[in-house]
Write a protein that holds these residues in place. Structure first.
Motif, PDB file in Angstrom:
ATOM      1  N   SER A   1      86.089  35.414  52.264  1.00 24.82           N
ATOM      2  CA  SER A   1      84.587  35.785  52.427  1.00 24.82           C
ATOM      3  C   SER A   1      84.497  36.823  51.195  1.00 24.82           C
ATOM      4  O   SER A   1      85.387  37.336  50.784  1.00 24.82           O
ATOM      5  CB  SER A   1      84.233  36.267  53.413  1.00 24.82           C
ATOM      6  OG  SER A   1      84.956  37.485  53.778  1.00 24.82           O
ATOM      7  N   GLY A   2      83.285  37.233  50.802  1.00 21.47           N
ATOM      8  CA  GLY A   2      83.139  38.331  50.000  1.00 21.47           C
ATOM      9  C   GLY A   2      83.263  39.572  50.529  1.00 21.47           C
ATOM     10  O   GLY A   2      83.654  40.569  49.897  1.00 21.47           O
ATOM     11  N   THR A   3      83.311  39.718  51.932  1.00 22.38           N
ATOM     12  CA  THR A   3      83.634  40.852  52.761  1.00 22.38           C
ATOM     13  C   THR A   3      85.126  41.133  52.504  1.00 22.38           C
ATOM     14  O   THR A   3      85.531  42.001  52.096  1.00 22.38           O
ATOM     15  CB  THR A   3      83.131  40.860  54.044  1.00 22.38           C
ATOM     16  OG1 THR A   3      81.845  40.403  53.941  1.00 22.38           O
ATOM     17  CG2 THR A   3      83.355  42.135  54.834  1.00 22.38           C
TER      18      THR A   3
ATOM     19  N   SER B   1      71.869  47.787  49.393  1.00 21.18           N
ATOM     20  CA  SER B   1      72.699  46.378  49.248  1.00 21.18           C
ATOM     21  C   SER B   1      72.902  45.986  50.566  1.00 21.18           C
ATOM     22  O   SER B   1      72.320  46.418  51.499  1.00 21.18           O
ATOM     23  CB  SER B   1      74.095  46.966  48.624  1.00 21.18           C
ATOM     24  OG  SER B   1      75.047  45.742  48.422  1.00 21.18           O
ATOM     25  N   TYR B   2      73.522  44.683  50.626  1.00 21.66           N
ATOM     26  CA  TYR B   2      74.074  44.180  51.886  1.00 21.66           C
ATOM     27  C   TYR B   2      74.754  45.173  52.387  1.00 21.66           C
ATOM     28  O   TYR B   2      75.821  45.705  51.827  1.00 21.66           O
ATOM     29  CB  TYR B   2      74.507  42.778  51.535  1.00 21.66           C
ATOM     30  CG  TYR B   2      74.926  41.960  52.947  1.00 21.66           C
ATOM     31  CD1 TYR B   2      73.873  41.894  53.733  1.00 21.66           C
ATOM     32  CD2 TYR B   2      76.159  41.460  53.144  1.00 21.66           C
ATOM     33  CE1 TYR B   2      74.039  41.049  54.948  1.00 21.66           C
ATOM     34  CE2 TYR B   2      76.450  40.852  54.397  1.00 21.66           C
ATOM     35  CZ  TYR B   2      75.346  40.827  55.119  1.00 21.66           C
ATOM     36  OH  TYR B   2      75.751  40.125  56.439  1.00 21.66           O
TER      37      TYR B   2
ATOM     38  N   THR C   1      78.571  46.177  51.661  1.00 23.09           N
ATOM     39  CA  THR C   1      79.170  46.940  50.806  1.00 23.09           C
ATOM     40  C   THR C   1      79.861  48.232  51.276  1.00 23.09           C
ATOM     41  O   THR C   1      80.535  48.891  50.953  1.00 23.09           O
ATOM     42  CB  THR C   1      78.048  47.311  49.835  1.00 23.09           C
ATOM     43  OG1 THR C   1      77.630  45.673  49.081  1.00 23.09           O
ATOM     44  CG2 THR C   1      78.487  47.862  48.626  1.00 23.09           C
TER      45      THR C   1
ATOM     46  N   VAL D   1      76.729  47.603  42.437  1.00 20.67           N
ATOM     47  CA  VAL D   1      76.628  46.293  43.046  1.00 20.67           C
ATOM     48  C   VAL D   1      75.519  45.557  42.083  1.00 20.67           C
ATOM     49  O   VAL D   1      74.157  46.126  41.665  1.00 20.67           O
ATOM     50  CB  VAL D   1      75.688  46.012  44.411  1.00 20.67           C
ATOM     51  CG1 VAL D   1      75.501  44.924  45.031  1.00 20.67           C
ATOM     52  CG2 VAL D   1      76.885  46.885  45.401  1.00 20.67           C
TER      53      VAL D   1
ATOM     54  N   ASP E   1      80.697  44.607  42.615  1.00 22.37           N
ATOM     55  CA  ASP E   1      80.269  43.715  43.474  1.00 22.37           C
ATOM     56  C   ASP E   1      79.586  42.687  43.027  1.00 22.37           C
ATOM     57  O   ASP E   1      78.183  43.152  43.007  1.00 22.37           O
ATOM     58  CB  ASP E   1      79.473  44.540  44.818  1.00 22.37           C
ATOM     59  CG  ASP E   1      79.365  43.502  46.046  1.00 22.37           C
ATOM     60  OD1 ASP E   1      79.080  42.103  45.633  1.00 22.37           O
ATOM     61  OD2 ASP E   1      79.034  43.905  47.155  1.00 22.37           O
TER      62      ASP E   1
ATOM     63  N   ALA F   1      78.747  39.688  44.294  1.00 22.53           N
ATOM     64  CA  ALA F   1      78.484  38.723  45.539  1.00 22.53           C
ATOM     65  C   ALA F   1      77.238  37.928  45.058  1.00 22.53           C
ATOM     66  O   ALA F   1      77.293  36.446  45.193  1.00 22.53           O
ATOM     67  CB  ALA F   1      78.231  39.397  46.573  1.00 22.53           C
ATOM     68  N   GLN F   2      76.181  38.425  44.431  1.00 15.40           N
ATOM     69  CA  GLN F   2      75.036  37.707  44.206  1.00 15.40           C
ATOM     70  C   GLN F   2      75.024  37.424  42.716  1.00 15.40           C
ATOM     71  O   GLN F   2      73.969  37.040  42.237  1.00 15.40           O
ATOM     72  CB  GLN F   2      73.962  38.521  44.679  1.00 15.40           C
ATOM     73  CG  GLN F   2      74.094  39.080  46.020  1.00 15.40           C
ATOM     74  CD  GLN F   2      72.763  39.885  46.529  1.00 15.40           C
ATOM     75  OE1 GLN F   2      71.764  39.759  45.919  1.00 15.40           O
ATOM     76  NE2 GLN F   2      73.000  40.402  47.809  1.00 15.40           N
TER      77      GLN F   2
ATOM     78  N   SER G   1      81.060  36.286  46.508  1.00 14.98           N
ATOM     79  CA  SER G   1      81.147  35.667  47.666  1.00 14.98           C
ATOM     80  C   SER G   1      80.440  34.260  47.081  1.00 14.98           C
ATOM     81  O   SER G   1      79.629  33.986  46.455  1.00 14.98           O
ATOM     82  CB  SER G   1      80.059  36.376  48.342  1.00 14.98           C
ATOM     83  OG  SER G   1      79.498  35.602  49.573  1.00 14.98           O
TER      84      SER G   1
ATOM     85  N   GLN H   1      79.437  32.791  50.061  1.00 17.26           N
ATOM     86  CA  GLN H   1      78.661  32.152  51.300  1.00 17.26           C
ATOM     87  C   GLN H   1      77.567  31.377  51.237  1.00 17.26           C
ATOM     88  O   GLN H   1      77.075  31.193  49.828  1.00 17.26           O
ATOM     89  CB  GLN H   1      78.567  33.579  51.854  1.00 17.26           C
ATOM     90  CG  GLN H   1      77.681  33.503  53.347  1.00 17.26           C
ATOM     91  CD  GLN H   1      76.021  33.688  52.870  1.00 17.26           C
ATOM     92  OE1 GLN H   1      75.736  33.852  51.947  1.00 17.26           O
ATOM     93  NE2 GLN H   1      75.208  33.003  54.007  1.00 17.26           N
TER      94      GLN H   1
ATOM     95  N   LYS I   1      74.739  31.996  48.231  1.00 24.02           N
ATOM     96  CA  LYS I   1      75.349  32.623  46.855  1.00 24.02           C
ATOM     97  C   LYS I   1      75.158  31.334  45.592  1.00 24.02           C
ATOM     98  O   LYS I   1      74.765  30.271  45.940  1.00 24.02           O
ATOM     99  CB  LYS I   1      76.726  32.972  46.946  1.00 24.02           C
ATOM    100  CG  LYS I   1      76.876  34.170  48.056  1.00 24.02           C
ATOM    101  CD  LYS I   1      75.613  35.266  48.016  1.00 24.02           C
ATOM    102  CE  LYS I   1      75.914  36.419  48.896  1.00 24.02           C
ATOM    103  NZ  LYS I   1      75.747  36.093  50.279  1.00 24.02           N
TER     104      LYS I   1
HETATM  105  C1  PLP Z   1      76.198  42.380  47.783  1.00 23.83           C
HETATM  106  C2  PLP Z   1      77.039  41.635  48.584  1.00 23.83           C
HETATM  107  N1  PLP Z   1      78.006  42.253  49.091  1.00 23.83           N
HETATM  108  C3  PLP Z   1      79.028  41.485  49.815  1.00 23.83           C
HETATM  109  C4  PLP Z   1      78.580  40.445  50.460  1.00 23.83           C
HETATM  110  C5  PLP Z   1      79.655  39.766  51.580  1.00 23.83           C
HETATM  111  O1  PLP Z   1      79.940  38.586  51.451  1.00 23.83           O
HETATM  112  P1  PLP Z   1      80.106  37.540  52.568  1.00 23.83           P
HETATM  113  O2  PLP Z   1      79.054  37.337  53.378  1.00 23.83           O
HETATM  114  O3  PLP Z   1      80.832  36.524  51.809  1.00 23.83           O
HETATM  115  O4  PLP Z   1      81.212  38.206  53.224  1.00 23.83           O
HETATM  116  C6  PLP Z   1      77.282  39.995  50.374  1.00 23.83           C
HETATM  117  C7  PLP Z   1      76.879  38.906  51.116  1.00 23.83           C
HETATM  118  O5  PLP Z   1      75.509  38.541  51.492  1.00 23.83           O
HETATM  119  C8  PLP Z   1      76.621  40.472  49.569  1.00 23.83           C
HETATM  120  O6  PLP Z   1      75.189  40.164  49.156  1.00 23.83           O
END
Ligand code: PLP
Length: 410
Positions: free
Chosen positions: A94-96, A120-121, A124, A165, A191, A193-194, A215, A217, A220
């Motif tokens: 995962s991105g996390t 951010s999401y 982060t 980000v 970051d 992810a997007q 990420s 997910q 994305k």
């Molecule tokens: C900016 C940002 N960082 C991290 C993540 C985490 O990614 P994941 O959902 O794959 O864990 C996301 C997911 O939406 C994100 O938008």
């Protein structure tokens, strides 16, 4: 009614649309649902099916051993690193997980200070806390990404890392950010992810700082439902990320023994197979998103009362979303309601709140709010529209007509 300046510039004709808001009983701009913001997912096809079947038939679903090892994860890492322009890539689940690996690899641990954007999401900032470190929030600016001026105020040599980000696919102003961080030697995590494939002044995001994450997910740019990646050109950072992701092991490197506590963040071969096919579509996906965004932004420029978010390098924007601010949070809320009634799905992303107001983060913090008043004001009055990779000309025209109609009436 179309104004004179709109009709001169516009390629989109809204003339046949009922001017009365759907909320007030008028005809909605759009009755068929618009395609959703799932760039890679909506373009999946035979290539993904072929890749997945190959893995299933081999029974080799694990990357490191099995009846057969096809090496999909490894191949994905090779192709990702080549695409981003880094020496190394590590795929994770995962991105996390990728964020956690990257921060750990930079040496972040208990008690450390990590600067993160205030918007951010929530992941982060979550990962900073999960490593026992302390997130310190930095204002964003009209790009919706980290404000270099506020960063300069908050950065000091004791900060362990800065997380940038590239939110909503828009690359942050990396030259201005690195001009602040480099003299103090503080490492930068991007970051992305997007923003896979987004570019900043000719460089692909993820390779500009010290380490980058992605990420995969579902919503994305490319996806296998879940997944993530860490990219870097620093061997030590790569090795530490590899070891954290696999219970302390470095199965292909020089340090095979698990002499540190790690996590179970490995990606499976099935997901890697899907992502290989998706990566092959990246240019097509970006082309579609960017085309739609260019047209929508071009049509909305100059609409009174809408402040379109800015991009430090608009050419490099991945084009995953259109965001604009209006003069108050109340007007943003009214517009969101009216646009949804018109069949144009928009929202106040992340509840229109900075990360430090998300409940789990708030519970972990002690400083008095507002920590970042400019961010708090801006995000509360911002409207978010996630773009689709499958918009037709008609879809784009409806989005534009809907926003213009609502902007005139609300
Ligand atoms: C900016 C940002 N960082 C991290 C993540 C985490 O990614 P994941 O959902 O794959 O864990 C996301 C997911 O939406 C994100 O938008």
């Amino acid at each position: 009614m179309t104004t004179k300046s709109e009709s001169k510039l516009s390629l989109v004709t809204c003339a046949d649309k009922d001017a009365r808001l759907a909320l007030d009983g008028g005809e909605p701009v759009r009755t068929e649902p618009l395609p959703g913001p799932y760039p890679g997912a909506l373009l999946m096809g035979e290539e993904e099916e072929r890749e997945v079947l190959e893995v299933l038939r081999s029974k080799g679903l694990f990357r490191y051993y099995g009846p057969e090892v096809l090496g999909k994860c490894k191949e994905l890492e090779r192709r990702l690193a080549a695409r981003v322009g880094t020496k190394h890539a590590l795929v994770v689940n995962s991105g996390t997980s990728a964020l956690k690996c990257a921060l750990f690899a930079l040496g972040v641990g208990p008690g450390d200070e990590v600067l993160v954007p205030a918007y951010s999401y929530v992941a982060t900032a979550d990962v900073v806390l999960s490593l026992g470190a302390r997130p310190v929030f930095v204002e964003i600016d009209q790009t919706m990404t980290l404000c270099p001026r506020d960063l300069a105020k908050k950065l000091h040599a004791g900060v362990k890392a800065v997380c940038v980000v590239h939110l909503f696919g828009v690359p942050a102003d990396m030259d201005a950010i690195l001009a602040v961080t480099r003299p103090l030697g503080v490492p930068v995590l991007e970051d992305c992810a997007q923003s896979l494939g987004a570019q900043y002044r000719g460089r692909t995001v993820g390779q500009i700082g010290d380490v980058g994450i992605y990420s995969f997910q579902l919503n994305k740019i490319i996806t296998a439902g879940e997944g993530g990646a860490v990219v870097t050109s620093t061997p030590k950072v790569h090795e530490r990320a590899v070891r954290l992701h696999d219970h302390g092991n470095d199965r292909e490197g020089d340090a095979p023994t698990a002499d540190m506590i790690g996590e179970g963040f490995r990606l499976g071969e099935l997901s890697a197979a899907v992502l290989l096919a998706q990566l092959g579509r990246l240019d097509e996906i970006l082309g579609r998103l960017r085309g739609a965004k260019r047209q929508i932004v071009g049509e909305l420029a100059g609409v009174p009362g809408l402040e379109l978010s800015k991009a430090p390098d608009p050419e490099g924007d991945a084009g995953v979303a259109v965001t604009f601010a209006v003069e108050s949070a109340e007007r943003a809320a009214r517009m969101i309601k009216a646009l949804n009634a018109e069949g144009i799905r928009v929202l106040s992303q992340y509840g229109g709140k900075p990360i430090y107001q998300q409940p789990a983060i708030r519970a972990a913090r002690l400083e008095p709010e507002p920590l970042c008043p400019r961010t708090q004001d801006l995000v509360a009055r911002t409207v978010f529209l996630g773009l689709s990779s499958t918009y037709t000309k008609r879809d784009v025209a409806d989005v534009v007509c809907g926003i213009k109609k609502v902007a005139r009436a609300v």
